[in-house]
Design a protein around this motif. Sequence first.
Motif, mmCIF file in Angstrom:
data_model
loop_
_atom_site.group_PDB
_atom_site.id
_atom_site.type_symbol
_atom_site.label_atom_id
_atom_site.label_comp_id
_atom_site.label_asym_id
_atom_site.label_seq_id
_atom_site.Cartn_x
_atom_site.Cartn_y
_atom_site.Cartn_z
ATOM 1 N N UNK A 140 0.851 -1.192 0.000
ATOM 2 C CA UNK A 140 0.000 0.000 0.000
ATOM 3 C C UNK A 140 0.882 1.235 0.000
ATOM 4 N N UNK A 141 0.518 2.201 -0.813
ATOM 5 C CA UNK A 141 1.184 3.498 -0.728
ATOM 6 C C UNK A 141 0.905 4.094 0.641
ATOM 7 N N UNK A 142 1.911 4.738 1.219
ATOM 8 C CA UNK A 142 1.696 5.521 2.429
ATOM 9 C C UNK A 142 2.102 6.945 2.107
ATOM 10 N N UNK A 143 1.238 7.830 2.460
ATOM 11 C CA UNK A 143 1.455 9.227 2.121
ATOM 12 C C UNK A 143 1.093 10.059 3.338
ATOM 13 N N UNK A 144 1.522 11.273 3.363
ATOM 14 C CA UNK A 144 1.192 12.130 4.485
ATOM 15 C C UNK A 144 1.285 13.590 4.112
ATOM 16 N N UNK A 145 0.672 14.406 4.932
ATOM 17 C CA UNK A 145 0.716 15.853 4.752
ATOM 18 C C UNK A 145 1.591 16.458 5.836
ATOM 19 N N UNK A 146 1.953 17.707 5.641
ATOM 20 C CA UNK A 146 2.687 18.438 6.664
ATOM 21 C C UNK A 146 2.109 19.826 6.782
ATOM 22 N N UNK A 147 2.516 20.531 7.813
ATOM 23 C CA UNK A 147 2.222 21.954 7.923
ATOM 24 C C UNK A 147 3.515 22.713 7.694
ATOM 25 N N UNK A 148 3.481 23.630 6.726
ATOM 26 C CA UNK A 148 4.674 24.370 6.311
ATOM 27 C C UNK A 148 4.539 25.838 6.697
ATOM 28 N N UNK B 50 7.571 -4.195 5.100
ATOM 29 C CA UNK B 50 7.462 -4.089 3.650
ATOM 30 C C UNK B 50 6.055 -3.883 3.151
ATOM 31 N N UNK B 51 5.108 -3.604 4.061
ATOM 32 C CA UNK B 51 3.710 -3.486 3.665
ATOM 33 C C UNK B 51 3.351 -2.158 3.032
ATOM 34 N N UNK B 52 4.223 -1.175 3.161
ATOM 35 C CA UNK B 52 3.949 0.132 2.561
ATOM 36 C C UNK B 52 5.133 0.578 1.711
ATOM 37 N N UNK B 53 4.858 1.520 0.816
ATOM 38 C CA UNK B 53 5.928 2.122 0.014
ATOM 39 C C UNK B 53 5.664 3.613 -0.097
ATOM 40 N N UNK B 54 6.736 4.360 -0.240
ATOM 41 C CA UNK B 54 6.631 5.815 -0.328
ATOM 42 C C UNK B 54 6.309 6.238 -1.758
ATOM 43 N N UNK B 55 5.395 7.178 -1.891
ATOM 44 C CA UNK B 55 5.143 7.785 -3.187
ATOM 45 C C UNK B 55 6.307 8.710 -3.539
#
Length: 450
Positions: A328-336, A402-407
Amino acid sequence: MSSKHLRIGAALLCLSATVSLVSCSGSGDDSAGGRTTLDYWLWDDRQLPAYQECATAFQKANPDITVKITQTAWAQYWQNLTTQLTSGDAPDVWTNQASYYPQFATSNQLLDLQPLVDRDKVDLSAYQDGLTETWVKDGKRYGLPKDWDTMALAYNTTQLKKQGVDAAALSDLTWNPSDGGTFEKTIAKATVDTKGRNGLDPDFDKTKVATYGFLPEWADGSQGQNGWGDLAASNGFTYLDKNPWGTHYKYDDPKLAETIAWFKHLIDKGYSPRFDKQSSVANSELLAAGKGAIMVAGSWTISTFTDPKAKQKFAFAPLPTGPVGRKSAINGLSDAIYAGTEHKEQAWKWVKFLASPECQNLVGERAVVFPALKSGTQKALAAHQAKGHDVSAFTDSTTTKGGTFQLPVTEHGTEINPLVQDAIQSAILGQAKPEAALKSVNDKVNGLFK
């Protein structure tokens, strides 16, 4: 998943935002009492109440700072932000996404937070694994993690039950690009023509489909997070020579071409709608209307499927296991923080609060997204469980090796998105073979780095 015209644009934005939360005067120091007003932008209306709650708590602890929140829909958000950055009139703090932030970082429009992180001893180990380094380039840190998301299957329980699909079996689906594995068999069984025959019936009429077994997503940029990306990764495809900040893409990998060809095969079999005939209605709405049975969904959309007002009942299952495992892709947001802010310390206080347990636990309790802090994720899980919602399909991948990968995070992301999307759509439409379309676009993409 994670997509302004000077003063005129700001005025238009005010019309589209929640009036009680928005100030259109810009950030600054109020004349009375020396209060500082920070402008904070986000795009998700479902998260707005949680972050207003955070702002209220923050302002109580920092009575000299007011946070004004502006919420705008995804497409307009990035258009407005880019314009405001160009004009030098950007918000003090905004929600950032991995496809967009490289252009801001390389243009020196983001404040480096690393000295502040070091000074205030922010514990980066408290966040979900793999999130913090996304926001680092050349030793500079351009954001603190806000939330994370993964992918799973969402399905119409009524539709699958009608076709005799065992819900328990969905937890162990397999996939490969040759015959589709048990995933394709399930999709075929869930596909029904207007005479009630499913895709496994020799008399199934693919020209008169009432319910498609699988609803793919093709307006998915260069990453395919909601569509082809997860299966391609489970087939052994990797986007880049290194991630983040690689400089050589691998869209010409045969493993990706095989994956795209399989999706095309689903369309040819009548198990998925033709791209050129696909409805403009969202896949989640088609699922609710009984026009589709299964789709890939991101964890940020959980509330869409668990809404008590929904006419249909939905459930979630893990993505199928491919030749190299379940991915599964793992993604996230940040506050800049805007590099040009006049209120660096106040903005940092707000960003640090947004990334703290006090705020992220509040966000978690609302169960709209999974907060980046592990404690916030536990709050979200508890809230879902209290409502009787099993969302483990989204969280189990993060605890599996290994269940996730970075976009991909690279420069030229906003240029790469339409190039790759157009190439994949051309293959799906049958205008080009997947191998040729992907080889051609890969040359164009890598040409951007020369």
